[in-house]
Design a protein around this motif. Structure first.
Motif, PDB file in Angstrom:
ATOM      1  N   VAL A  15       0.832  -1.203   0.000  1.00  0.00           N
ATOM      2  CA  VAL A  15       0.000   0.000   0.000  1.00  0.00           C
ATOM      3  C   VAL A  15       0.871   1.260   0.000  1.00  0.00           C
ATOM      4  CG1 VAL A  15      -1.519   1.362   1.483  1.00  0.00           C
ATOM      5  CG2 VAL A  15      -2.071  -1.034   1.011  1.00  0.00           C
ATOM      6  N   ALA A 128      -5.476   7.452   2.316  1.00  0.00           N
ATOM      7  CA  ALA A 128      -6.229   6.277   2.765  1.00  0.00           C
ATOM      8  C   ALA A 128      -5.737   5.753   4.102  1.00  0.00           C
ATOM      9  CB  ALA A 128      -6.158   5.170   1.711  1.00  0.00           C
ATOM     10  N   TYR A 129      -4.428   5.826   4.351  1.00  0.00           N
ATOM     11  CA  TYR A 129      -3.902   5.259   5.593  1.00  0.00           C
ATOM     12  C   TYR A 129      -3.583   6.323   6.648  1.00  0.00           C
ATOM     13  CZ  TYR A 129       0.490   5.896   2.889  1.00  0.00           C
ATOM     14  OH  TYR A 129       1.509   6.390   2.111  1.00  0.00           O
ATOM     15  N   PHE A 169      -8.740   1.577  -0.055  1.00  0.00           N
ATOM     16  CA  PHE A 169      -7.456   2.195  -0.385  1.00  0.00           C
ATOM     17  C   PHE A 169      -7.495   2.832  -1.770  1.00  0.00           C
ATOM     18  CE2 PHE A 169      -3.324   1.428  -2.586  1.00  0.00           C
ATOM     19  CZ  PHE A 169      -2.624   2.460  -1.989  1.00  0.00           C
TER      20      PHE A 169
END
Length: 307
Positions: A15, A128-129, A169
């Motif tokens: 990711v 996203a993270y 994600f």
């Protein structure tokens, strides 16, 4: 042999790598433009990710004892031994996720954490993270307790939630166009761009994880419009490049409001009512912002040009 920990590490590295590749491509594409790529946004997201991985080593989750109590008093014991049971778990988890996500926008206590995810002023895969360091401390996973009470093992519930977040994600980008009929059922980059936008018309919309069926069912679905480009970030944008400020500024403001509340009920209101609420009615909740926006539109003179 791959363990759960190794798989999680591989997924995390994948990711991060993909988000960095996107960042490099966008840096080159936006060089010399009016809105150059901001690498500080990526660094803050990476700092958040590292911080959450370190905090995961500590037993700080409020949801753990609640899950344990729900499991001890479960109504059934669910065995995922058929496609139907897996599908029902998916729908149940999606339903719980919708209400968790909606509460994260509509209750200031949960918003203080979730605002970190919405703080990037550009929408990229690294957004996203960036999820906020205090999620485990607020017990947000408690929203998935009904699944445990129905007999789904807590670790299965949390694993399903992980897959849900992993799906999301790829939604955090501005370069994927609308996807036709998929927009009616699934959460797509277009739908999620609306969710991350701070435009008044787009606020508090599209809460689904994988699906948008519950948004359509409960009236919170808003379609991305060509005449209303998304403006990313918070209504009051976060400009700091200090990760600690980004992580805790909303907790500090909440604590300040509670301290100056003047009464217990007002203090409770600041905790459980929507962001922007103020006891004297002078706040900027989503509803108030929309009323102000509507009033402004009505006050604008009507052009007769071309008639």
């Amino acid at each position: 042999m791959l363990t759960t920990g190794k798989i999680a590490l591989c997924v995390t590295l994948f990711v991060v790598l993909v988000s960095l590749i996107e960042a490099c491509v966008l840096t080159r594409k936006q060089r010399g433009s009016a809105t150059p790529f901001d690498w500080y946004e990526v660094w803050i997201s990476l700092a958040d990710l590292v911080g959450r991985k370190l905090l995961a080593l500590l037993p700080l989750s409020l949801a753990t004892p609640v899950f344990a109590l729900a499991w001890d008093h479960r109504i059934f014991t669910v065995t995922l031994d058929s496609a139907l049971m897996v599908f029902l778990l998916f729908i149940g988890q999606e339903f719980c996720y919708y209400w968790y996500h909606r509460a994260s926008h509509r209750m200031r206590f949960f918003w203080a954490t979730h605002a970190v995810h919405h703080s990037p002023n550009q929408l990229t895969l690294s957004s996203a993270y960036r999820l906020g360091l205090t999620g485990k401390l607020t017990g947000s996973a408690i929203f998935f307790t009904p699944l445990v009470l129905l007999g789904v093992r807590p670790e299965v519930v949390l694993a399903t939630l992980t897959f849900n977040l992993l799906y999301q994600f790829w939604l955090h980008n501005t370069w994927t166009p609308k996807l036709g009929w998929l927009e009616y059922v699934f959460n797509t980059p277009s739908a999620h761009r609306v969710h991350h936008a701070s435009n008044v018309d787009y606020l508090d919309a599209n809460y689904g994880g994988v699906l948008v069926i519950f948004d359509r069912l409960f009236g919170t679905y808003v379609e991305e419009r060509d005449d209303e480009p998304c403006r990313y970030g918070l209504v009051t944008p976060t400009r700091s490049h200090n990760p600690l400020v980004v992580e805790f500024e909303h907790w500090v403001s909440l604590a300040r409001d509670i301290a100056s509340a003047g009464s217990v009920w007002t203090a409770i209101g600041y905790v459980v009512l929507p962001p922007g609420w103020r006891a004297d009615g002078s706040g900027e909740t989503t509803e108030q912002l929309r009323q102000q926006n509507l009033a402004g539109r009505r006050a604008m003179p009507v052009s007769t040009e071309g008639r």
